[in-house]
Design an enzyme around this catalytic site. Structure first.
Site: not given
Length: 307
Positions: A80-81, A155, A184, A196, A199-200, A254
């Site tokens: 995906d990256g 994002d 944070d 991605a 979600l985490s 990135q």
């Protein structure tokens, strides 16, 4: 999600190839696809970085930024990256993109390598689903002057960099004050990015067709701080307050830039959309079940009952 209706569906004659570097399996798949496309009489153009990976000589190449101008379809082989990186360069050309998964999850690069040739043949014949994904554009401003800008398919993330200290920032949406937060950071996610990093961080999964943006706090000091979903036309502004560390902001993870006190990060929907193609039968919820492990326990029980 729409069935095939791109004007170029019957004229995929010039095909661009982009591959993830430093992975032997990617090179193998690129060569397989290249030879297959040439066998069909199609014109294949590698992006310049990818051309250095394959064992061919005298292939036609184009820079990543110009590839979208000279091809009708781009095939990305990687994770995906890899597709995220390609999307940011291709979106302004409205060039359709399809992904072959040689990474991990593969939400965007959803075709398995073993199925690549069969699925690509379907797409080349005009049988595909068109999935139009919107991007975000981000500007960093200080005293009204733009210092940095970028676009993101997944994002835009405000974070504390390598520091373990919380950061202090203010959030405004459409000119309305929302809150000042110690945390944070904050993940500002598209529906694409909702499966991605967001979600985490405990954010909601947004269906790709939704015109919405998710704002997901990262370990907020106030327990009542929860993710917010706003309309896709919303204008989001983050203002940096006094901090023990210099916060940073990144687009799709990135590249990160440092922010100073008083700097503002402006985030809104990008005017162009990515034309992501899927072969027939693509199902977002099936992708979630497969990639996120939904139903695993129930499927295991069913297998045991059937045996």
């Amino acid at each position: 999600m729409q069935s095939a209706n791109l004007s170029s569906a019957k004229s995929f004659r010039n095909i661009g190839l982009i591959g993830r570097p430093d992975k032997i399996s990617v090179v193998e798949t690129l060569c397989l696809i290249h030879d297959h496309l040439r066998g069909l009489g199609l014109h294949v153009i590698f992006d310049q970085e990818t051309a250095e990976l394959v064992p061919y000589t005298n292939v036609q190449t184009a820079s990543r930024s110009l590839l979208g101008e000279v091809v009708d379809l781009v095939i990305v082989v990687g994770g995906d990256g890899s597709l995220l990186h390609a999307a940011r360069a291709l979106v302004r050309h409205h060039t359709p993109v399809i992904g072959i998964n040689r990474g991990r999850l593969g939400f965007l690069t959803d075709i398995k390598p073993a199925d690549a040739l069969f699925k690509l043949d379907q797409v080349l014949k005009g049988h595909f689903q068109l999935d139009r994904r919107f991007l975000l554009e981000m500007e960093v401003r200080t005293k009204g002057e733009t210092l940095y800008d970028a676009i993101a398919l997944n994002d835009v993330v405000l974070h504390s960099g390598k520091s373990v200290h919380m950061i202090d920032f203010e959030l405004q949406i459409d000119g309305q004050y929302v809150y000042r937060q110690h945390s944070d950071g904050l993940i500002v996610s598209t529906p694409t990015g909702s499966t991605a990093y967001a979600l985490s961080g405990g954010g909601p999964i947004l269906h790709p067709s939704m015109d919405a943006i998710a704002l997901v706090p990262m370990h907020p000091h106030t327990l009542s701080s929860r993710p917010i979903v706003v309309g896709g036309q919303s204008e989001i502004k983050l203002t940096i307050r006094e901090n023990r560390v210099l916060p940073m902001v990144s687009a799709d993870g990135q590249h990160s830039v440092s922010l100073n006190v008083g700097d503002c990060v402006h985030i809104r929907k990008h005017p162009f959309k990515l034309n992501l193609l899927h072969p027939p039968g693509y199902d977002f919820y099936m992708a979630c079940r497969t990639k996120l492990g939904w139903n695993q326990d129930f499927d295991l029980i069913k297998e045991q009952d059937d045996s």
